[in-house]
Design a protein around this motif. Structure first.
Motif, PDB file in Angstrom:
ATOM      1  N   ILE A  86       0.872  -1.022  -0.057  1.00  0.00           N
ATOM      2  CA  ILE A  86       0.032   0.058  -0.094  1.00  0.00           C
ATOM      3  C   ILE A  86       0.936   1.110  -0.044  1.00  0.00           C
ATOM      4  CG2 ILE A  86      -0.035  -0.117   2.637  1.00  0.00           C
ATOM      5  CD1 ILE A  86      -3.091   0.862   2.289  1.00  0.00           C
ATOM      6  N   ALA A  87       0.445   2.308  -0.718  1.00  0.00           N
ATOM      7  CA  ALA A  87       1.095   3.671  -0.822  1.00  0.00           C
ATOM      8  C   ALA A  87       0.854   4.439   0.455  1.00  0.00           C
ATOM      9  CB  ALA A  87       0.486   4.256  -2.119  1.00  0.00           C
ATOM     10  N   GLU A 107       8.416  -1.282  -2.149  1.00  0.00           N
ATOM     11  CA  GLU A 107       8.628  -1.808  -3.559  1.00  0.00           C
ATOM     12  C   GLU A 107       8.135  -0.582  -4.374  1.00  0.00           C
ATOM     13  OE1 GLU A 107       5.701  -4.951  -3.311  1.00  0.00           O
ATOM     14  OE2 GLU A 107       7.191  -6.272  -2.362  1.00  0.00           O
ATOM     15  N   LYS A 108       8.890  -0.513  -5.382  1.00  0.00           N
ATOM     16  CA  LYS A 108       8.654   0.842  -6.365  1.00  0.00           C
ATOM     17  C   LYS A 108       7.743   0.208  -7.397  1.00  0.00           C
ATOM     18  CE  LYS A 108      10.793   4.964  -7.512  1.00  0.00           C
ATOM     19  NZ  LYS A 108      10.743   5.960  -7.660  1.00  0.00           N
ATOM     20  N   ASP A 109       6.705   1.088  -7.602  1.00  0.00           N
ATOM     21  CA  ASP A 109       5.806   0.506  -8.699  1.00  0.00           C
ATOM     22  C   ASP A 109       5.615   1.639  -9.789  1.00  0.00           C
ATOM     23  OD1 ASP A 109       3.749  -0.666 -10.338  1.00  0.00           O
ATOM     24  OD2 ASP A 109       2.055  -0.196  -8.621  1.00  0.00           O
ATOM     25  N   GLY A 110       6.536   1.905 -10.767  1.00  0.00           N
ATOM     26  CA  GLY A 110       6.553   3.182 -11.470  1.00  0.00           C
ATOM     27  C   GLY A 110       6.901   4.248 -10.490  1.00  0.00           C
ATOM     28  N   ARG A 111       5.987   5.347 -10.369  1.00  0.00           N
ATOM     29  CA  ARG A 111       6.399   6.375  -9.618  1.00  0.00           C
ATOM     30  C   ARG A 111       5.924   6.367  -8.241  1.00  0.00           C
ATOM     31  NH1 ARG A 111       5.158  12.037 -12.508  1.00  0.00           N
ATOM     32  NH2 ARG A 111       6.047  12.386 -10.589  1.00  0.00           N
ATOM     33  N   ILE A 112       5.261   5.188  -7.763  1.00  0.00           N
ATOM     34  CA  ILE A 112       4.586   5.126  -6.673  1.00  0.00           C
ATOM     35  C   ILE A 112       5.343   3.848  -5.758  1.00  0.00           C
ATOM     36  CG2 ILE A 112       2.483   4.111  -5.418  1.00  0.00           C
ATOM     37  CD1 ILE A 112       0.879   5.079  -7.975  1.00  0.00           C
ATOM     38  N   VAL A 113       5.461   4.247  -4.643  1.00  0.00           N
ATOM     39  CA  VAL A 113       6.235   3.466  -3.581  1.00  0.00           C
ATOM     40  C   VAL A 113       5.122   2.824  -2.800  1.00  0.00           C
ATOM     41  CG1 VAL A 113       7.978   3.134  -1.779  1.00  0.00           C
ATOM     42  CG2 VAL A 113       8.365   4.698  -3.663  1.00  0.00           C
ATOM     43  N   ARG A 114       5.241   1.441  -2.679  1.00  0.00           N
ATOM     44  CA  ARG A 114       4.193   0.670  -2.082  1.00  0.00           C
ATOM     45  C   ARG A 114       4.932  -0.126  -0.814  1.00  0.00           C
ATOM     46  NH1 ARG A 114      -0.615   1.052  -4.818  1.00  0.00           N
ATOM     47  NH2 ARG A 114      -0.279   1.154  -7.117  1.00  0.00           N
ATOM     48  N   TYR A 115       4.264  -0.235   0.399  1.00  0.00           N
ATOM     49  CA  TYR A 115       4.933  -1.106   1.593  1.00  0.00           C
ATOM     50  C   TYR A 115       4.243  -2.017   1.820  1.00  0.00           C
ATOM     51  CZ  TYR A 115       7.510   3.518   1.583  1.00  0.00           C
ATOM     52  OH  TYR A 115       8.288   4.425   1.470  1.00  0.00           O
ATOM     53  N   ARG A 116       4.763  -3.033   2.405  1.00  0.00           N
ATOM     54  CA  ARG A 116       4.390  -4.285   2.729  1.00  0.00           C
ATOM     55  C   ARG A 116       5.024  -4.948   4.018  1.00  0.00           C
ATOM     56  NH1 ARG A 116       7.617  -8.594   1.560  1.00  0.00           N
ATOM     57  NH2 ARG A 116       9.276  -7.997  -0.061  1.00  0.00           N
TER      58      ARG A 116
END
Length: 132
Positions: A66-67, A98-107
């Motif tokens: 999730i961002a 984890e980078k997803d394009g320009r978005i960083v998501r955390y887990r």
């Protein structure tokens, strides 16, 4: 005086009321895996000890990856505070980005912490006559 089989030599002078209970307690402590493992467990519990961290951890556990903005929206905690919490969780090894394009998501990355979070749920309603 009989020596308890698990009692360290530096405590041999101490009297016990129930040798078997003392041995069971020592087994429980040693079963964690030694001082380093105890430190790791204490760190996990410290992460759970602050309400905002616990809120972020629960959200990560149930929704991640999730961002930050989505996490802030879901938890009602400011983006800045969520970012600070996530930095602490990353440093502790409990979360990863984890980078997803320009978005960083955390887990959440710590399976033992995830197990602890599985145990966090609404308390059962006390039954009639229960001691509070």
């Amino acid at each position: 005086m009989a020596r308890m089989h698990l009692l360290p030599a530096d405590r041999a002078h101490r009297k016990a009321i129930d040798d078997h209970t003392v041995c069971a307690a020592i087994e429980g402590i040693e079963g964690v895996g030694g001082p380093d493992a105890l430190d790791a467990w204490a760190e996990r519990f410290s992460l759970l000890s602050e309400p905002h961290r616990l809120t972020v951890l629960l959200a990560l556990h149930h929704a991640g990856p999730i961002a930050v903005t989505d996490l802030a929206t879901a938890t009602g905690i400011s983006d800045t505070a969520v970012s600070q919490i996530l930095r602490l969780l990353r440093v502790s090894g409990s979360a990863a980005a984890e980078k997803d394009g320009r978005i960083v998501r955390y887990r959440l990355t710590d399976p033992l912490l995830a197990t602890l979070l599985d145990g966090v749920h609404a308390p059962a309603t006390p039954s009639a006559g229960a001691v509070e």
